[in-house]
Design a protein around this motif. Structure first.
Motif, PDB file in Angstrom:
ATOM      1  N   ARG A 155     -96.684   4.762   8.943  1.00 38.55           N
ATOM      2  CA  ARG A 155     -96.044   4.964  10.246  1.00 38.55           C
ATOM      3  C   ARG A 155     -96.792   4.240  11.360  1.00 38.55           C
ATOM      4  O   ARG A 155     -96.851   4.702  12.495  1.00 38.55           O
ATOM      5  CB  ARG A 155     -95.931   6.468  10.556  1.00 38.55           C
ATOM      6  CG  ARG A 155     -95.094   7.226   9.547  1.00 38.55           C
ATOM      7  CD  ARG A 155     -95.213   8.737   9.740  1.00 38.55           C
ATOM      8  NE  ARG A 155     -94.673   9.176  11.002  1.00 38.55           N
ATOM      9  CZ  ARG A 155     -93.386   9.487  11.230  1.00 38.55           C
ATOM     10  NH1 ARG A 155     -92.531   9.398  10.239  1.00 38.55           N
ATOM     11  NH2 ARG A 155     -92.977   9.902  12.416  1.00 38.55           N
ATOM     12  N   LYS A 181     -88.970   3.840  15.031  1.00 38.33           N
ATOM     13  CA  LYS A 181     -88.633   5.259  15.023  1.00 38.33           C
ATOM     14  C   LYS A 181     -87.376   5.515  15.851  1.00 38.33           C
ATOM     15  O   LYS A 181     -87.160   4.894  16.887  1.00 38.33           O
ATOM     16  CB  LYS A 181     -89.792   6.091  15.578  1.00 38.33           C
ATOM     17  CG  LYS A 181     -91.066   6.000  14.755  1.00 38.33           C
ATOM     18  CD  LYS A 181     -92.183   6.808  15.401  1.00 38.33           C
ATOM     19  CE  LYS A 181     -93.476   6.662  14.615  1.00 38.33           C
ATOM     20  NZ  LYS A 181     -94.605   7.392  15.267  1.00 38.33           N
ATOM     21  N   HIS A 187     -88.089  10.334  13.597  1.00 38.87           N
ATOM     22  CA  HIS A 187     -88.186   9.863  12.226  1.00 38.87           C
ATOM     23  C   HIS A 187     -88.170   8.329  12.180  1.00 38.87           C
ATOM     24  O   HIS A 187     -87.483   7.675  12.978  1.00 38.87           O
ATOM     25  CB  HIS A 187     -87.023  10.386  11.383  1.00 38.87           C
ATOM     26  CG  HIS A 187     -87.069  11.869  11.181  1.00 38.87           C
ATOM     27  ND1 HIS A 187     -85.968  12.606  10.783  1.00 38.87           N
ATOM     28  CD2 HIS A 187     -88.074  12.767  11.319  1.00 38.87           C
ATOM     29  CE1 HIS A 187     -86.294  13.879  10.689  1.00 38.87           C
ATOM     30  NE2 HIS A 187     -87.568  14.003  11.011  1.00 38.87           N
ATOM     31  N   VAL A 188     -88.909   7.765  11.247  1.00 35.94           N
ATOM     32  CA  VAL A 188     -88.878   6.321  11.029  1.00 35.94           C
ATOM     33  C   VAL A 188     -87.547   5.965  10.390  1.00 35.94           C
ATOM     34  O   VAL A 188     -87.160   6.539   9.365  1.00 35.94           O
ATOM     35  CB  VAL A 188     -90.051   5.883  10.128  1.00 35.94           C
ATOM     36  CG1 VAL A 188     -89.919   4.403   9.774  1.00 35.94           C
ATOM     37  CG2 VAL A 188     -91.388   6.124  10.829  1.00 35.94           C
ATOM     38  N   THR A 336     -91.069  15.528   8.730  1.00 36.53           N
ATOM     39  CA  THR A 336     -91.927  14.350   8.722  1.00 36.53           C
ATOM     40  C   THR A 336     -92.952  14.495   7.591  1.00 36.53           C
ATOM     41  O   THR A 336     -93.155  15.593   7.058  1.00 36.53           O
ATOM     42  CB  THR A 336     -92.675  14.215  10.055  1.00 36.53           C
ATOM     43  OG1 THR A 336     -93.586  15.320  10.195  1.00 36.53           O
ATOM     44  CG2 THR A 336     -91.713  14.194  11.230  1.00 36.53           C
TER      45      THR A 336
END
Length: 427
Positions: A155, A181, A187-188, A336
């Motif tokens: 991330r 994101k 969230h990615v 996550t």
């Protein structure tokens, strides 16, 4: 070869790429054979190599990514990725990097699957030889350490140079990638990557790629704001006439307008929401009516009880799902990676964990209690009434089911949390 908190280029300014590549090759050979290494790989690289060794991926096996998206489904995948509206911004921002013909620009979805690519015919032909094609998966567990897959797992923006790639056949390449994101969820949803021959490595490429990814997020945030404004203009007059508790939310649960309800930024919508009656963790039983671009949500006086069953599914690496079942129905949440670790640890310690204990479980440092409290605050916004405090634990009335992989070495394989690693090592 230490790791910083921000984007860290593989090559420092002024460093000789050929000399650095030689050092990396020596480090790589020693690490893969268990010999004495002349240096330690950067933390982001070392973590990636350990993950892949745990998965049993052969670094000597030539890795050609296999397409996972059929050509006929590619356009649909692009539109569903959440990245379609920012593609032009990504391409324009990185045009100067790929226009000389040495590099390829790639945009991938959250699974690491290539959705778009751009570059000269010659560089695209070289990329074809590695399977670096639209529809192919460049997740870490598919092709080893690379800027797309490793950026998605860590991330953070990463640059992978030469022998930092886990699979030896990728050593002639360098790549810089950054995750993107969704500002609505955190969230990615994908990654942007610039790749090319190893001799094209440049320290500034990573900073540029990271800046373009942040620009894309800014554009997504602006699109979101505009959509909420449109929904608000429709819903606000309706709510004013109701004279009863109600909210207008978009399809992701972001609140556009409220009436006689405590103001909040977002509510977690039930899985498969539609017109009808649903139970919600924050509001109880609610009636849902469609609005243009969202829903009118009206809490009712009826109370069917709290959620009673919590299922945490860890069987699929990188895709943890939490399913809540109650008398009023069920809903799901995709946490996550950090929240997945927390849920696993709490599910295996029903008596609960203090902030200090959880800090030791997550970071190996019981002094990071403040970080734990911040993460728990975020997680409890999604699981209100299910997770309680003092100590942190699942509510006693909840029946918690923990679904684990058959091979425990696959338990949250991307996690470096001591509490998770200890369980993996018990296999």
């Amino acid at each position: 070869m230490t790791q910083s908190t921000g984007p860290e280029p593989a090559l420092a300014a002024g460093e000789d790429p050929r000399r650095y590549a030689q050092i990396l090759t020596a480090v790589y050979d020693a690490t893969m054979t268990g010999g004495k290494s002349p240096a330690r790989p950067r933390d982001v690289i070392g973590d990636s190599w350990r993950r892949l060794q745990t998965l049993g991926i052969d670094p000597e096996k030539a890795s050609i990514a296999a397409p996972q998206i059929d050509v006929s489904d590619l356009e649909l995948s692009r539109r569903e990725s959440g990245l379609f509206d920012v593609l032009d911004d990504l391409a324009r921002g990185l045009e100067s990097v790929v226009q000389d013909g040495d590099n390829i620009l790639v945009v991938a979805d959250r699974h690491g699957r290539v959705l778009w690519r751009s570059g000269s015919t010659s560089v695209l032909d070289r990329a074809d030889g590695l399977g670096f094609v639209e529809g192919a998966s460049w997740a870490e567990d598919s092709v080893g350490t690379n800027a797309i897959g490793t950026a998605l797992v860590s991330r953070r923006a990463v640059q992978i140079f030469s022998a930092e790639h886990y699979v030896r056949s990728h050593h002639p390449w360098t790549c810089a990638g950054a995750p993107i994101k969704d500002p609505r969820t955190g969230h990615v949803i994908g990654a942007v990557d610039v790749s090319g021959p190893a001799n094209t490595v440049h320290p500034t490429t990573l900073a540029l790629v990271d800046a373009i990814a942040r620009l894309a997020e800014s554009q997504l945030r602006e699109h979101h704001r505009q959509n909420l404004d449109r929904l608000r203009s429709v819903a606000a007059p309706m709510l004013a006439r109701l004279h009863s508790p109600a909210l207008a939310v978009d399809s992701n649960g972001w609140v556009a307008a409220v009436e006689s309800v405590a103001l909040r930024n977002r509510i977690l919508l039930p899985d498969g929401v539609g017109a009808g009656r649903f139970w919600m963790p924050q509001l109880g039983v609610c009636d849902f009516e469609p609005l243009p671009g969202g829903w009118l949500v009206r809490p009712t006086a009826e109370d069917t009880g709290d959620a009673t069953a919590v299922s945490i599914d860890l069987r699929h690496p990188g895709q943890t799902r939490v399913r809540i079942r109650s008398d009023a129905g069920e809903w799901t949440h995709e946490p996550t990676p950090r929240h997945a670790e927390i849920l696993y640890l709490l599910a295996t310690a029903r008596d609960g964990r203090t902030a200090s204990q959880m800090a030791a479980d997550l970071f190996g440092d019981d002094g990071r209690a403040i970080t734990v409290r911040a993460e728990m605050s975020r997680l409890r916004k999604h699981l209100s009434g299910i997770l309680v405090t003092q100590p942190y634990r699942f509510d006693e009335s909840a029946a918690v089911e923990l679904l684990l992989p058959d091979d425990m070495s696959r338990l949250l394989p991307h996690s470096t949390a001591p509490g998770v690693r200890a369980r993996r090592d018990m296999r």
